[in-house]
Write an enzyme that holds these catalytic residues in place. Structure first.
Site, PDB file in Angstrom:
ATOM      1  N   THR A  86      -1.328  -7.044   3.947  1.00 55.19           N
ATOM      2  CA  THR A  86      -2.563  -7.087   4.758  1.00 55.19           C
ATOM      3  C   THR A  86      -2.959  -5.657   5.087  1.00 55.19           C
ATOM      4  O   THR A  86      -2.212  -4.957   5.792  1.00 55.19           O
ATOM      5  CB  THR A  86      -2.327  -7.853   6.077  1.00 55.19           C
ATOM      6  OG1 THR A  86      -1.843  -9.150   5.768  1.00 55.19           O
ATOM      7  CG2 THR A  86      -3.619  -7.969   6.870  1.00 55.19           C
TER       8      THR A  86
ATOM      9  N   LYS B 108      -8.563 -12.322   5.525  1.00 51.44           N
ATOM     10  CA  LYS B 108      -7.271 -12.249   6.235  1.00 51.44           C
ATOM     11  C   LYS B 108      -7.439 -11.628   7.633  1.00 51.44           C
ATOM     12  O   LYS B 108      -6.871 -12.100   8.619  1.00 51.44           O
ATOM     13  CB  LYS B 108      -6.284 -11.426   5.389  1.00 51.44           C
ATOM     14  CG  LYS B 108      -4.962 -11.133   6.053  1.00 51.44           C
ATOM     15  CD  LYS B 108      -4.143 -12.383   6.263  1.00 51.44           C
ATOM     16  CE  LYS B 108      -2.892 -12.078   7.060  1.00 51.44           C
ATOM     17  NZ  LYS B 108      -2.146 -13.276   7.399  1.00 51.44           N
TER      18      LYS B 108
ATOM     19  N   LYS C 150      -1.156  -4.178  14.187  1.00 53.32           N
ATOM     20  CA  LYS C 150      -1.840  -3.561  13.039  1.00 53.32           C
ATOM     21  C   LYS C 150      -3.060  -4.400  12.631  1.00 53.32           C
ATOM     22  O   LYS C 150      -4.155  -3.881  12.442  1.00 53.32           O
ATOM     23  CB  LYS C 150      -0.860  -3.462  11.862  1.00 53.32           C
ATOM     24  CG  LYS C 150      -1.491  -2.983  10.572  1.00 53.32           C
ATOM     25  CD  LYS C 150      -0.660  -3.356   9.348  1.00 53.32           C
ATOM     26  CE  LYS C 150      -0.617  -4.834   9.107  1.00 53.32           C
ATOM     27  NZ  LYS C 150      -0.277  -5.249   7.763  1.00 53.32           N
TER      28      LYS C 150
END
Ligand code: NAD
Length: 295
Positions: A96, A171, A246
């Site tokens: 990701t 995502k 993150k």
């Protein structure tokens, strides 16, 4: 069956690589941590000493790395994959990362004659182990078609989200929902505790009512109601709070660049930052309930 290179054998990469082996693919694996390579070699993979060595004889190379920084270094750094990619090699990044880096890497790969897909996953470690991940894929349709039989060995659903970068966009939006919904579920359990409600009673009601969501029904942040959730094993990850931070920061930055409102997402990122900096970075992200409880 294909020969596949696999780079990044962490919480997710190891079970994904294992499922490729189980479905009969030949695997060459690399990770900075030699013991992780050794574990897969013991199960039938060939070990590589550099990322590039995974290319030899491979139809495709998959990466499952922490952030855009590692992806950039493995693909485009000195000794990187793109420079050495033979024409036609299929590169699949399942990490990701930010949309801009994904697009930049795909353009560099195309210029070198290779095809690159961004194919991040949803589902967590349990789904990686059970080969039931959802892949959200960005890139050209022909490359997605080539990747299909490889991804099917690791997942149940493969969604072509659009051109390069679209998998990462999907995502990031998904994890914006996840990060916020985990805090919502945790806040509800903390309030329930203070109101004298048992965890099981709140779970039984909310899991069959309008509060129902994945953070509650599959990943409940208190021990008991969902035996497979990290809360039952001292919040060992799973998906670390550092990774959730993150992803929420990726969403916050993407929202700011795109001019989209993401007020709860921005606040959720700040809460995860406080939790990570207070010592929770390597715990599962659902452990944020311990901070919200004030304990
Ligand atoms: P992890 O930290 O467990 O694994 C990362 C692995 O990459 C480690 O083994 C590390 O040694 C290796 N690595 C780092 N830099 C490298 C380099 N330069 N060359 C080779 N290997 C290198 O992370 P994870 O939980 O497996 O997550 C990987 C990615 O998947 C992340 O982008 C994460 O956001 C995403 N993801 C994780 C989950 C989850 O539940 N853990 C779920 C969905 C998506």
């Amino acid at each position: 069956m294909a020969r596949i290179g696999f780079i990044g054998l962490g919480n997710m990469g190891t079970p994904m690589a294992r499922n490729l082996l189980r479905s009969g693919h030949a695997l060459t694996v690399f990770d900075l941590a030699a013991e992780r390579v050794g574990r897969l070699v013991a199960e039938g993979a060939v070990g590589a000493k550099t990322p590039r060595e995974t290319i030899a004889g491979a139809h495709a190379v998959i990466t499952m790395l922490p952030t855009g920084r590692e992806v950039r270094s493995v693909y485009a750094g000195a000794g990187g994959l793109i420079e050495a990619a033979p024409p036609g090699l299929l590169l699949i990044d399942c990490s990701t990362i930010d949309v801009a880096t994904a697009r930049e890497m795909a353009q560099a790969a195309a210029a070198a004659g290779a095809s690159m897909l961004d194919a991040p996953v949803s589902g967590g470690v349990a789904s990686a182990e059970a080969a039931t991940l959802t892949f959200m894929v960005g890139g050209e349709a022909a490359a997605v078609e080539r990747a299909q039989p490889i991804l099917e060995a690791m997942g149940r659903r493969i969604i072509h989200a659009g051109p390069s970068g679209s998998g990462q966009a999907a995502k990031i939006c998904n994890n914006l929902i996840l990060g916020i919904s985990m805090i919502a579920v945790a806040e509800a359990f903390v309030l329930g505790e203070k109101l004298g409600l048992s965890h099981q009673a709140l779970f039984d009601v909310a899991s069959t009512s309008s509060g129902q969501c994945w953070s509650l029904t599959s990943y409940c942040p208190v021990p008991g109601p969902v035996p497979s959730s990290p809360a039952n094993r001292g919040y060992a990850p799973g998906f670390t709070a550092a990774m959730m931070l993150k992803d929420l920061e990726l969403a916050r930055d993407a929202a700011s660049e795109a001019g989209a409102a993401a007020e709860l997402g921005t606040h959720a990122a700040a809460l995860y930052r406080r939790f990570a900096e207070g010592g929770g970075a390597q715990m599962d992200f659902s452990a944020i309930i311990t901070m919200l409880r004030g304990g």
